[in-house]
Design a protein around this motif. Structure first.
Motif, PDB file in Angstrom:
ATOM      1  N   SER A 186      52.228 -19.058  23.433  1.00 46.89           N
ATOM      2  CA  SER A 186      51.568 -20.109  22.658  1.00 46.89           C
ATOM      3  C   SER A 186      51.631 -19.787  21.180  1.00 46.89           C
ATOM      4  O   SER A 186      51.099 -18.767  20.735  1.00 46.89           O
ATOM      5  CB  SER A 186      50.102 -20.267  23.080  1.00 46.89           C
ATOM      6  N   PRO A 187      52.279 -20.648  20.372  1.00 48.68           N
ATOM      7  CA  PRO A 187      52.280 -20.438  18.925  1.00 48.68           C
ATOM      8  C   PRO A 187      50.910 -20.678  18.296  1.00 48.68           C
ATOM      9  O   PRO A 187      50.718 -20.412  17.109  1.00 48.68           O
ATOM     10  CB  PRO A 187      53.304 -21.455  18.424  1.00 48.68           C
ATOM     11  N   GLN A 213      51.964 -19.545  10.627  1.00 48.69           N
ATOM     12  CA  GLN A 213      53.401 -19.365  10.793  1.00 48.69           C
ATOM     13  C   GLN A 213      54.150 -20.682  10.629  1.00 48.69           C
ATOM     14  O   GLN A 213      53.629 -21.759  10.912  1.00 48.69           O
ATOM     15  CB  GLN A 213      53.711 -18.762  12.158  1.00 48.69           C
ATOM     16  N   GLN A 214      55.387 -20.572  10.169  1.00 53.30           N
ATOM     17  CA  GLN A 214      56.271 -21.715  10.020  1.00 53.30           C
ATOM     18  C   GLN A 214      57.235 -21.728  11.206  1.00 53.30           C
ATOM     19  O   GLN A 214      57.767 -20.682  11.593  1.00 53.30           O
ATOM     20  CB  GLN A 214      57.068 -21.620   8.712  1.00 53.30           C
ATOM     21  N   LEU A 215      57.460 -22.890  11.783  1.00 57.89           N
ATOM     22  CA  LEU A 215      58.368 -23.035  12.912  1.00 57.89           C
ATOM     23  C   LEU A 215      59.452 -24.041  12.567  1.00 57.89           C
ATOM     24  O   LEU A 215      59.267 -24.904  11.715  1.00 57.89           O
ATOM     25  CB  LEU A 215      57.602 -23.514  14.155  1.00 57.89           C
ATOM     26  N   VAL A 219      60.664 -27.035  17.287  1.00 62.06           N
ATOM     27  CA  VAL A 219      59.707 -26.156  17.952  1.00 62.06           C
ATOM     28  C   VAL A 219      58.283 -26.543  17.551  1.00 62.06           C
ATOM     29  O   VAL A 219      57.366 -26.539  18.379  1.00 62.06           O
ATOM     30  CB  VAL A 219      59.986 -24.685  17.604  1.00 62.06           C
ATOM     31  N   ALA A 220      58.076 -26.888  16.288  1.00 61.06           N
ATOM     32  CA  ALA A 220      56.760 -27.337  15.837  1.00 61.06           C
ATOM     33  C   ALA A 220      56.335 -28.600  16.578  1.00 61.06           C
ATOM     34  O   ALA A 220      55.159 -28.762  16.929  1.00 61.06           O
ATOM     35  CB  ALA A 220      56.780 -27.584  14.329  1.00 61.06           C
ATOM     36  N   ASN A 221      57.278 -29.497  16.818  1.00 60.32           N
ATOM     37  CA  ASN A 221      56.963 -30.702  17.591  1.00 60.32           C
ATOM     38  C   ASN A 221      56.515 -30.350  19.006  1.00 60.32           C
ATOM     39  O   ASN A 221      55.584 -30.947  19.556  1.00 60.32           O
ATOM     40  CB  ASN A 221      58.181 -31.618  17.646  1.00 60.32           C
ATOM     41  N   MET A 222      57.190 -29.381  19.633  1.00 58.43           N
ATOM     42  CA  MET A 222      56.796 -28.933  20.976  1.00 58.43           C
ATOM     43  C   MET A 222      55.398 -28.316  20.950  1.00 58.43           C
ATOM     44  O   MET A 222      54.594 -28.535  21.867  1.00 58.43           O
ATOM     45  CB  MET A 222      57.805 -27.926  21.517  1.00 58.43           C
ATOM     46  N   PHE A 254      52.467 -25.978  11.205  1.00 60.81           N
ATOM     47  CA  PHE A 254      53.666 -25.186  11.505  1.00 60.81           C
ATOM     48  C   PHE A 254      54.826 -25.559  10.581  1.00 60.81           C
ATOM     49  O   PHE A 254      55.989 -25.434  10.948  1.00 60.81           O
ATOM     50  CB  PHE A 254      54.081 -25.351  12.965  1.00 60.81           C
ATOM     51  N   GLY A 255      54.489 -26.096   9.397  1.00 62.55           N
ATOM     52  CA  GLY A 255      55.522 -26.416   8.426  1.00 62.55           C
ATOM     53  C   GLY A 255      56.050 -27.833   8.473  1.00 62.55           C
ATOM     54  O   GLY A 255      56.944 -28.182   7.710  1.00 62.55           O
TER      55      GLY A 255
END
Length: 368
Positions: A186-187, A213-215, A219-222, A254-255
């Protein structure tokens, strides 16, 4: 309320009702008593690349995770608030099938200490969510393999028995990063949930702390969908989700841009293509074992393999079919001869392009 346009949960409920009855909790997990309202070592560790022939289902790169949904959930006159309870407890272990949502899989989850967050006071728009005991879904990210496009991760669902405010406790588990399945992550780990509120069809998740953190955008959408699926599942509602920090809207997460509320993406866009729903990881079973799950497979064809963890001996292998190709539909098969021991189950596809093993899902289980 379930989403009438997303058949995934309903398919799973119908297909897993009998299988979940087989669960026998491992030591230390026998305390689970859920009440739910209506509703090792594998050769290839995890997950979920749909083979070339399944391209018809679309790609994860096209996820609409951050689109605005004007009012896709049921409006409510009495807003609901989920926040820290006076006394809450999260219990882990397989959940008896009779106490799960229809045919939901039993899944062990880590135990979290009782929350120490302050009480959430009622607001003019809502009321504090009632403390209850129930099984709630928690979503995680799992890596894909053998593909260079897309997000590289997809969603997997587990179930956890909680006592407290369901949405709040589900998110506490999700942000803990402590899934018992080592393939899940889990991010959101390191963030701290303050409350979950719902009013006029909009769900608001307020955090005290968010990850920094930046993704990569996909991946940020997920990660956003991980939040959306978890909170909607725990509240048993649909609707857009607004993320805030100490009451202030979050414009970047997440950016990526999250100024608008987050809508729920279609299951085929974000969920793993092969799920083993029984046996769950770490489950104790007895032979004969009926394996079941959900998959979107090319020509509806899946393969399986069971190996003994101690010796590496191949115990069983074969093929099985989903009920419909290219769609998330049920599959099941039975293995009759399984001596006592520890095993690894793999469900996978064979790539029509080059014969590789793809879309693998694995579970470790024990036969008593």
């Amino acid at each position: 309320m379930t989403n009438p346009d997303d058949q995934f949960d309903e398919l799973m409920r119908r297909s897993l009702h009998d299988e979940a009855e087989q669960v026998q909790p491992a030591d230390g997990l026998h305390q689970i008593q859920a009440r739910v309202r209506d509703q090792h070592k594998p050769a290839v560790r995890r997950p979920w690349l749909l083979t070339a022939g399944a391209a018809v289902v679309g790609t994860a790169a096209a996820i609409g995770a951050f689109t605005m949904l004007g009012n896709d959930g049921p409006a409510t006159k009495d807003a609901e608030v989920a926040g820290p309870a006076d006394s809450t407890k999260t219990v882990t272990g397989p959940v008896p099938a009779s106490q799960l949502p229809t045919a939901a899989p039993a899944t062990p989850e880590p135990t979290l200490a009782p929350t120490e967050a302050p009480k959430v006071a009622p607001t003019p728009r809502g009321k504090v969510e009632q403390v209850t005991s129930k099984a709630v879904p928690v979503y995680w990210l799992g890596k894909t393999a053998g593909v260079d496009t897309g997000a590289g991760v997809r969603l997997y669902r587990t179930w956890a028995q909680i006592k407290g405010r369901p949405a709040y406790e589900a998110l506490r588990l999700m942000t803990s990063g402590k899934s018992v399945d080592p393939d899940y992550s889990s991010p959101w780990q390191g963030s701290a949930v303050s409350s979950v509120t719902r009013a006029d069809g909009l769900i608001t998740v307020d955090f005290k702390v968010l990850p920094r953190q930046q993704l990569a955008p996909a991946v940020a959408n997920m990660a956003a969908q991980q939040l959306v699926y978890t909170v909607q599942g725990a509240m048993d509602v649909t609707g857009p989700v607004q993320v805030t920090v100490q009451g202030e809207p979050v414009t970047r997460l997440f950016g990526v841009d999250t100024a608008q509320p987050l809508s729920r993406a279609q299951a085929l866009d974000v969920q793993a293509f092969i799920w083993v729903t029984y046996p769950e990881n770490g489950t104790i079973v007895r032979a004969p074992l009926k394996v079941s799950g959900i998959a979107a497979a090319h020509e509806a064809s899946l393969n399986y393999r069971i190996t003994a963890n101690k010796t590496g001996q191949l115990i069983a292998e074969g093929s099985t079919q989903t009920t419909e190709a290219y769609k998330l539909t049920p599959y099941s098969f039975t293995v009759t001869k399984l001596p006592a021991g520890e095993y690894t189950l793999e469900i996978f596809e064979i790539s029509m392009e080059d014969g590789r093993q793809t879309s693998t899902d694995t579970k470790t289980f024990y036969v008593r």
